[in-house]
Design an enzyme around this catalytic site. Sequence first.
Site, PDB file in Angstrom:
ATOM      1  N   LYS A 114     -19.724 -16.292   1.663  1.00 41.00           N
ATOM      2  CA  LYS A 114     -21.089 -15.879   1.983  1.00 41.00           C
ATOM      3  C   LYS A 114     -21.873 -15.301   0.812  1.00 41.00           C
ATOM      4  O   LYS A 114     -21.402 -14.381   0.146  1.00 41.00           O
ATOM      5  CB  LYS A 114     -21.049 -14.842   3.113  1.00 41.00           C
ATOM      6  CG  LYS A 114     -20.821 -15.481   4.476  1.00 41.00           C
ATOM      7  CD  LYS A 114     -20.610 -14.454   5.549  1.00 41.00           C
ATOM      8  CE  LYS A 114     -21.923 -13.982   6.127  1.00 41.00           C
ATOM      9  NZ  LYS A 114     -21.694 -12.936   7.152  1.00 41.00           N
ATOM     10  N   ARG A 149       0.821  -1.222   0.000  1.00 45.05           N
ATOM     11  CA  ARG A 149       0.000   0.000   0.000  1.00 45.05           C
ATOM     12  C   ARG A 149       0.849   1.264   0.000  1.00 45.05           C
ATOM     13  O   ARG A 149       0.450   2.270  -0.581  1.00 45.05           O
ATOM     14  CB  ARG A 149      -0.954  -0.017   1.186  1.00 45.05           C
ATOM     15  CG  ARG A 149      -2.055  -1.012   0.932  1.00 45.05           C
ATOM     16  CD  ARG A 149      -3.039  -1.086   2.049  1.00 45.05           C
ATOM     17  NE  ARG A 149      -4.183  -1.871   1.631  1.00 45.05           N
ATOM     18  CZ  ARG A 149      -4.998  -2.499   2.456  1.00 45.05           C
ATOM     19  NH1 ARG A 149      -4.797  -2.456   3.748  1.00 45.05           N
ATOM     20  NH2 ARG A 149      -6.024  -3.178   1.994  1.00 45.05           N
ATOM     21  N   GLY A 156      -9.421  -8.257  -1.554  1.00 48.78           N
ATOM     22  CA  GLY A 156      -9.673  -9.252  -0.515  1.00 48.78           C
ATOM     23  C   GLY A 156      -8.964 -10.575  -0.755  1.00 48.78           C
ATOM     24  O   GLY A 156      -7.821 -10.629  -1.200  1.00 48.78           O
ATOM     25  N   GLY A 184     -13.630  -4.119  -0.052  1.00 49.89           N
ATOM     26  CA  GLY A 184     -14.978  -3.603   0.202  1.00 49.89           C
ATOM     27  C   GLY A 184     -15.390  -2.575  -0.835  1.00 49.89           C
ATOM     28  O   GLY A 184     -16.505  -2.591  -1.354  1.00 49.89           O
TER      29      GLY A 184
HETATM   30  P1  AMP Z   1     -15.264 -14.156   1.328  1.00 48.20           P
HETATM   31  O1  AMP Z   1     -14.662 -13.355   2.425  1.00 48.20           O
HETATM   32  O2  AMP Z   1     -16.756 -14.267   1.372  1.00 48.20           O
HETATM   33  O3  AMP Z   1     -14.733 -13.763  -0.049  1.00 48.20           O
HETATM   34  O4  AMP Z   1     -14.763 -15.636   1.580  1.00 48.20           O
HETATM   35  C1  AMP Z   1     -13.439 -16.045   1.485  1.00 48.20           C
HETATM   36  C2  AMP Z   1     -13.294 -17.348   2.207  1.00 48.20           C
HETATM   37  O5  AMP Z   1     -14.197 -18.283   1.668  1.00 48.20           O
HETATM   38  C3  AMP Z   1     -11.932 -17.978   2.093  1.00 48.20           C
HETATM   39  O6  AMP Z   1     -11.302 -17.931   3.325  1.00 48.20           O
HETATM   40  C4  AMP Z   1     -12.224 -19.415   1.685  1.00 48.20           C
HETATM   41  O7  AMP Z   1     -11.514 -20.364   2.437  1.00 48.20           O
HETATM   42  C5  AMP Z   1     -13.692 -19.545   1.957  1.00 48.20           C
HETATM   43  N1  AMP Z   1     -14.339 -20.564   1.101  1.00 48.20           N
HETATM   44  C6  AMP Z   1     -14.285 -20.669  -0.230  1.00 48.20           C
HETATM   45  N2  AMP Z   1     -14.954 -21.741  -0.650  1.00 48.20           N
HETATM   46  C7  AMP Z   1     -15.438 -22.369   0.436  1.00 48.20           C
HETATM   47  C8  AMP Z   1     -16.218 -23.530   0.654  1.00 48.20           C
HETATM   48  N3  AMP Z   1     -16.607 -24.306  -0.369  1.00 48.20           N
HETATM   49  N4  AMP Z   1     -16.559 -23.842   1.917  1.00 48.20           N
HETATM   50  C9  AMP Z   1     -16.170 -23.060   2.944  1.00 48.20           C
HETATM   51  N5  AMP Z   1     -15.430 -21.951   2.817  1.00 48.20           N
HETATM   52  C10 AMP Z   1     -15.074 -21.599   1.581  1.00 48.20           C
END
Ligand code: AMP
Length: 421
Positions: free
Chosen positions: A223, A36, A378, A401
């Site tokens: 999520k 950064r 992210g 974000g």
């Molecule tokens: P996000 O912050 O929503 O972009 O989520 C990122 C996280 O999702 C990472 O740490 C991944 O390990 C997790 N992730 C990706 N695919 C899966 C899955 N099939 N089951 C559980 N966690 C997951």
Amino acid sequence: MNTKTLRDVDVQGKRVLMRVDFNVPVKEGKIKDDTRIVGALPSIQYVIEHGGRLILMSHMGRPDEKGITPDTTMKIVADALAAKLGRPVAFAADCAAADAEVAALKDGDVLVLENTRYHKEEQAKRKQKDGEDEATFKAAKKALKEEQRKLAEKLASYGDVYVNDAFGTAHRAHASTAVVTEFMKAKGAPCVAGFLMEKEIEYLGNAVENPVRPFAAILGGAKVSDKLAVVKNLLGKVDTLVIGGGMAYTFLKAQGHAIGGSLCEDDQLDYAREMMALAKERGVQFLLPVDSVAADKFDPEANTQIVGEDVPDGWMGLDIGPKSIELFSNAVKTAKTVVWNGPMGCFEMEKFAAGTFGVAAAVAEVKANGGTSIIGGGDSVSAVKKSGLAEKMSHISTGGGASLEYLEGKVLPGVAALDQK
Ligand code: AMP
């Protein structure tokens, strides 16, 4: 881009108040990753070379939760910046009491202000406390907003020109990112974007508003609820939408598939059905995994098996399977614009990283084929870095974000507050 930039203002002899993103990871007083700081250098060097008096401000960490700690002081960054620039960098120990340090600046000098979030009114976040009545809560919130305006006014008093180069916080209307512009404008001072901000707006803005087609978006991560608005907005823009990662299982369940113990947000099943119907209506190719790497537990040493669209009881899908990698890769590599946010599986664990790295390899082909690939911040950024393919992407966003909100079609307050051409 219609937003004015540093190139549109004369900074010679002027006090240039610049909001940067110096929110670097620090452990035991040492900066763990200086990406950064490096990202802000083009704007910083431009001001120095053009004889401006530079005042840099940023937040670091979450001092509101942890209090003031040795790992959130901007002094560490000021020292690191001095080493990078090969010249002294002054430091003001309170961002709201830096008049003397600002007055001491000469043309081409640089000053770093202490962490803006050491003042809680920078963010002016206030949750209702347990048992607090509505009127007391509202009054407290109003008072905090007033404090925020005072801080913004103080910060504005340091500058003749305001520059925002902090895309990572552009989705927040904080004292140093948005409110400050009100006081700058009141005295007729220009408010412009720095070069990093310009690059972000150009890449993300063009991708979303003016994409060279075919335009494909890949969404993943844990999520669905985090990406509800993104899915909906993108369905009005893309030719292909690929959904992998943990969020895919809510969509698969909504289609009637068994998902075993995979991640699922049952309250989003109707939304998932609605989005799939919308994709059909709009003629968008909507791709979900056709197979998964299923595990018997959430563990790097779990037993695994490749399953089809249905995940048996006692198993959970932790990565997309080989057929899905092929399906997704074929859909992505021929696109001329690709936006990617969210990993395809639990790439942090080796057994579940193939999907994310496989898709990363396909996205890397896009730029080689003359297209544009954008990695939206992210976890996808760490995944792409881990895959060793970062250099092969057109643009890696510095704001997770902020880039998500851009993809949602939202106006970012930190961008909206800047002067237009
Ligand atoms: P996000 O912050 O929503 O972009 O989520 C990122 C996280 O999702 C990472 O740490 C991944 O390990 C997790 N992730 C990706 N695919 C899966 C899955 N099939 N089951 C559980 N966690 C997951």
